[in-house]
Design an enzyme around this catalytic site. Structure first.
Site, PDB file in Angstrom:
ATOM      1  CG  HIS A 173     -26.907  92.478 -38.210  1.00  0.00           C
ATOM      2  ND1 HIS A 173     -28.057  91.793 -37.896  1.00  0.00           N
ATOM      3  CD2 HIS A 173     -27.082  92.989 -39.449  1.00  0.00           C
ATOM      4  CE1 HIS A 173     -28.888  91.879 -38.911  1.00  0.00           C
ATOM      5  NE2 HIS A 173     -28.333  92.603 -39.872  1.00  0.00           N
TER       6      HIS A 173
ATOM      7  CG  ASP B  90     -24.994  98.472 -44.901  1.00  0.00           C
ATOM      8  OD1 ASP B  90     -25.772  98.325 -43.945  1.00  0.00           O
ATOM      9  OD2 ASP B  90     -25.370  98.515 -46.076  1.00  0.00           O
TER      10      ASP B  90
ATOM     11  CG  HIS C  30     -32.236  99.721 -42.069  1.00  0.00           C
ATOM     12  ND1 HIS C  30     -31.707  98.504 -42.353  1.00  0.00           N
ATOM     13  CD2 HIS C  30     -33.567  99.623 -42.403  1.00  0.00           C
ATOM     14  CE1 HIS C  30     -32.647  97.692 -42.841  1.00  0.00           C
ATOM     15  NE2 HIS C  30     -33.779  98.342 -42.881  1.00  0.00           N
TER      16      HIS C  30
HETATM   17  C1  SDX Z   1     -28.423  96.762 -41.915  1.00  0.00           C
HETATM   18  O1  SDX Z   1     -31.754  94.260 -39.284  1.00  0.00           O
HETATM   19  C2  SDX Z   1     -31.249  93.929 -40.476  1.00  0.00           C
HETATM   20  O2  SDX Z   1     -31.354  92.819 -40.918  1.00  0.00           O
HETATM   21  C3  SDX Z   1     -30.548  95.071 -41.183  1.00  0.00           C
HETATM   22  C4  SDX Z   1     -29.763  94.699 -42.443  1.00  0.00           C
HETATM   23  C5  SDX Z   1     -30.669  94.242 -43.545  1.00  0.00           C
HETATM   24  O3  SDX Z   1     -30.196  93.527 -44.442  1.00  0.00           O
HETATM   25  O4  SDX Z   1     -31.867  94.695 -43.574  1.00  0.00           O
HETATM   26  O5  SDX Z   1     -28.822  93.689 -42.162  1.00  0.00           O
HETATM   27  C6  SDX Z   1     -29.016  95.920 -43.002  1.00  0.00           C
HETATM   28  O6  SDX Z   1     -29.074  97.655 -41.449  1.00  0.00           O
HETATM   29  C7  SDX Z   1     -27.048  96.396 -41.398  1.00  0.00           C
HETATM   30  C8  SDX Z   1     -26.607  97.317 -40.213  1.00  0.00           C
HETATM   31  C9  SDX Z   1     -26.054  98.609 -40.813  1.00  0.00           C
HETATM   32  N1  SDX Z   1     -25.781  99.595 -39.734  1.00  0.00           N
HETATM   33  C10 SDX Z   1     -24.552  99.895 -39.349  1.00  0.00           C
HETATM   34  O7  SDX Z   1     -23.526  99.362 -39.783  1.00  0.00           O
HETATM   35  C11 SDX Z   1     -24.478 101.030 -38.330  1.00  0.00           C
HETATM   36  C12 SDX Z   1     -23.505 100.641 -37.224  1.00  0.00           C
HETATM   37  N2  SDX Z   1     -24.076  99.526 -36.474  1.00  0.00           N
HETATM   38  C13 SDX Z   1     -24.784  99.867 -35.248  1.00  0.00           C
HETATM   39  O8  SDX Z   1     -25.479 101.059 -35.255  1.00  0.00           O
HETATM   40  C14 SDX Z   1     -25.504  98.675 -34.642  1.00  0.00           C
HETATM   41  O9  SDX Z   1     -24.632  97.630 -34.639  1.00  0.00           O
HETATM   42  C15 SDX Z   1     -26.829  98.223 -35.225  1.00  0.00           C
HETATM   43  C16 SDX Z   1     -27.801  99.340 -35.364  1.00  0.00           C
HETATM   44  C17 SDX Z   1     -26.617  97.596 -36.564  1.00  0.00           C
HETATM   45  C18 SDX Z   1     -27.392  97.173 -34.280  1.00  0.00           C
HETATM   46  O10 SDX Z   1     -27.655  97.819 -33.100  1.00  0.00           O
HETATM   47  P1  SDX Z   1     -28.260  97.037 -31.828  1.00  0.00           P
HETATM   48  O11 SDX Z   1     -28.587  95.652 -32.151  1.00  0.00           O
HETATM   49  O12 SDX Z   1     -29.335  97.912 -31.258  1.00  0.00           O
HETATM   50  O13 SDX Z   1     -27.039  96.943 -30.878  1.00  0.00           O
HETATM   51  P2  SDX Z   1     -26.743  97.995 -29.751  1.00  0.00           P
HETATM   52  O14 SDX Z   1     -26.782  99.377 -30.320  1.00  0.00           O
HETATM   53  O15 SDX Z   1     -27.598  97.662 -28.585  1.00  0.00           O
HETATM   54  O16 SDX Z   1     -25.207  97.673 -29.439  1.00  0.00           O
HETATM   55  C19 SDX Z   1     -24.830  96.769 -28.433  1.00  0.00           C
HETATM   56  C20 SDX Z   1     -23.476  97.304 -27.957  1.00  0.00           C
HETATM   57  C21 SDX Z   1     -23.531  98.756 -27.491  1.00  0.00           C
HETATM   58  O17 SDX Z   1     -22.455  98.921 -26.598  1.00  0.00           O
HETATM   59  P3  SDX Z   1     -22.753  99.043 -25.005  1.00  0.00           P
HETATM   60  O18 SDX Z   1     -23.866 100.077 -24.827  1.00  0.00           O
HETATM   61  O19 SDX Z   1     -23.224  97.645 -24.619  1.00  0.00           O
HETATM   62  O20 SDX Z   1     -21.448  99.446 -24.369  1.00  0.00           O
HETATM   63  O21 SDX Z   1     -22.545  97.317 -29.067  1.00  0.00           O
HETATM   64  C22 SDX Z   1     -22.179  98.662 -29.345  1.00  0.00           C
HETATM   65  C23 SDX Z   1     -23.226  99.558 -28.707  1.00  0.00           C
HETATM   66  O22 SDX Z   1     -22.666 100.831 -28.402  1.00  0.00           O
HETATM   67  N3  SDX Z   1     -22.169  98.787 -30.784  1.00  0.00           N
HETATM   68  C24 SDX Z   1     -21.204  99.369 -31.483  1.00  0.00           C
HETATM   69  C25 SDX Z   1     -21.587  99.226 -32.816  1.00  0.00           C
HETATM   70  N4  SDX Z   1     -22.747  98.583 -32.891  1.00  0.00           N
HETATM   71  C26 SDX Z   1     -23.121  98.314 -31.633  1.00  0.00           C
HETATM   72  N5  SDX Z   1     -20.064  99.983 -31.078  1.00  0.00           N
HETATM   73  C27 SDX Z   1     -19.291 100.468 -32.070  1.00  0.00           C
HETATM   74  N6  SDX Z   1     -19.579 100.373 -33.374  1.00  0.00           N
HETATM   75  C28 SDX Z   1     -20.716  99.746 -33.787  1.00  0.00           C
HETATM   76  N7  SDX Z   1     -20.981  99.642 -35.078  1.00  0.00           N
END
Ligand code: SDX
Length: 435
Positions: free
Chosen positions: A307, A363, A268
């Site tokens: 996201h 971020d 997050h």
């Molecule tokens: C914020 O919710 C909000 O509004 C949050 C926010 C706010 O203003 O409050 O916008 C702020 O928290 C932004 C996000 C910051 N976090 C990161 O940058 C961390 C990296 N991102 C991931 O951890 C992820 O994208 C999330 C947590 C942000 C979202 O996760 P989801 O929606 O649960 O998506 P998921 O994990 O189910 O991913 C779907 C697929 C998966 O692959 P498969 O299992 O289908 O093969 O996408 C992949 C994930 O492995 N994936 C990524 C990835 N994010 C998702 N692969 C590589 N790098 C990534 N960053």
């Protein structure tokens, strides 16, 4: 048959049900009538991490993830970032409309005159270890304010609520700055009421021995824009924490501390700190392809990418990229930007990321600006928490005023044992998991 209904046939009983559809949802409670018999509890929805569950009605922030749209009370984020100040946007988020000039002047005056921290709070912060993480200091100190303002427990009095809201918005930068000064071993700097919200924050961070701190106007405006961009984001993890803890009628200081604790997680708000660590690990543009290959093989995530809602470019990331260039005109270009731009360029062309709709989020670039301004990565999430306090408080207030809301208490799907006979001590076998 009414148009806005969902007809469900339970094949277990051949019974048919018509459920009303409202705002693109059905009420989960309408499923409870679907039973196999009088003993049956009735159907529930099962939705781990609330992937497809609306927890509330809200009119604060609107996001269209497919089109990359973000609006606060109907105003596009890009327009607010260009024309408003953070305290003006805070007023908009909390009260629903942009303030008149007179209203804004009063509002800024109120916030400015609540920036001081009680001396006991300063002493509380002095008790942290020299290397305490500033985010942990912020979460703990915000909670500690509950002991300074016990009257905050009366959350049903709108005037009292507003008083605590002003105190929290005003004091969070003071707490953040004191946490920073503690982490670098410098004496704490008191607020200067002659300065704007962002300038005063810079004053408390960076004033050394000069009689009066003078903020660089480009950096002050960049911080103000970053605060606007981070102010709210509808039902994200920390907003959900704010609503959940607030639904038990805890006071706003303890509730805000819970939300800040949620924000600190690396998935997050903690992601901006992780992005810088990732860029440091990559080291140069030339190493980007190998790093992306590692991610695609499932070794870690591209921090700052992806996201839950945005399946397009995060509109905030675009504004942050523009702001970065303005900051670098003052601070000098952060070489990490070149690595970040190369990472973005390659990722946006790569099918692995395209298929998963992974774009840079808020971020991805913010940490690069913060580092160029002189912040250490440990401070980045603190910088996120400052403006997000306004969003949390707006969501908290909306929850308290929503007649449909009550204490949050989800159900569960039971996967454990049925009833078991008690086992006397001498007849027990060691539990493998506990070893
Ligand atoms: C914020 O919710 C909000 O509004 C949050 C926010 C706010 O203003 O409050 O916008 C702020 O928290 C932004 C996000 C910051 N976090 C990161 O940058 C961390 C990296 N991102 C991931 O951890 C992820 O994208 C999330 C947590 C942000 C979202 O996760 P989801 O929606 O649960 O998506 P998921 O994990 O189910 O991913 C779907 C697929 C998966 O692959 P498969 O299992 O289908 O093969 O996408 C992949 C994930 O492995 N994936 C990524 C990835 N994010 C998702 N692969 C590589 N790098 C990534 N960053």
């Amino acid at each position: 048959m009414a148009q806005d209904t969902l007809t469900i046939t339970d094949n277990r009983t051949k019974q048919t049900y018509n459920l009303p559809i409202e705002h693109g949802t059905i009420r989960a409670m309408d499923l409870r009538q679907i039973k196999t018999g009088p003993e049956d509890f009735g159907l529930m929805t099962y939705d781990p991490a609330f992937m497809n569950t609306a927890s509330c009605r809200s009119s604060i922030t609107f996001i269209d993830g497919d089109r990359g749209i973000l609006r606060y009370r109907g105003y596009p984020i890009e327009v607010l970032a260009e024309h408003s100040t953070f305290l003006e946007v805070a007023y908009l988020l909390l009260f629903g409309d942009l303030p008149t000039e007179h209203e804004l002047k009063d509002w800024v005056g109120e916030i400015t005159h609540h920036t001081m921290l009680h001396e006991t709070t300063k002493k509380f912060m002095e008790g942290f270890r020299y290397n305490a993480h500033p985010m942990a200091m912020l979460v703990s100190t915000v909670a500690a304010l509950s002991t300074v303002y016990p009257e905050a427990k009366d959350i049903h009095d709108p005037a009292n609520r507003l008083h605590q809201i002003k105190r929290l918005i005003a004091k969070i930068p003071s707490i953040a700055a004191f946490a920073y000064r503690h982490s670098v071993g410098f004496p704490y700097v008191y607020p200067d009421n002659d300065l704007s919200y962002a300038e005063n924050f810079m004053n408390m961070l960076w004033k050394m021995v000069e009689p009066k701190y003078v903020a660089n106007p480009v950096l002050a405006r960049a911080l103000d824009i970053l605060f606007i961009l981070h102010a709210d984001h509808e039902q994200n993890c920390s907003a959900n924490a704010m609503r959940c803890v607030g639904s038990s009628h805890a006071d706003p200081y303890l509730t805000t501390a819970a939300a800040a604790a949620a924000l600190s997680g690396p998935l997050h708000g903690g992601a901006n700190e992780e992005v810088l660590k990732m860029l440091d690990e990559i080291g140069s543009k030339e190493n980007v392809p190998a790093y992306i290959k590692k991610i695609k093989e499932g070794h870690g995530k591209l921090m700052g990418f992806g996201h839950r809602v945005y399946k397009n470019y995060d509109p905030r990331a675009k504004v942050i990229k523009w702001t970065a260039e303005r900051v670098f005109e003052v601070t000098g270009r952060n070489p990490k930007l070149d690595i970040a731009l190369e990472l973005e360029r390659i990722a946006l062309e790569d099918d692995y990321f395209i298929k998963r709709k992974l774009y840079p989020n808020v971020d991805f670039y913010s940490g690069i600006i913060y580092q160029a301004m002189g912040f250490r990565p440990e401070m980045f999430t603190v910088l996120f928490a400052i403006p997000r306090t306004v969003g949390w408080l707006a969501q908290w207030q909306e929850m308290l005023n929503d007649q449909e809301q009550k204490i949050a208490r989800p159900r569960q799907v039971w996967t454990g044992y049925e009833v078991r006979q008690f086992v006397p001590m001498g007849k027990r076998s060691p539990i493998a998991a506990a070893r």
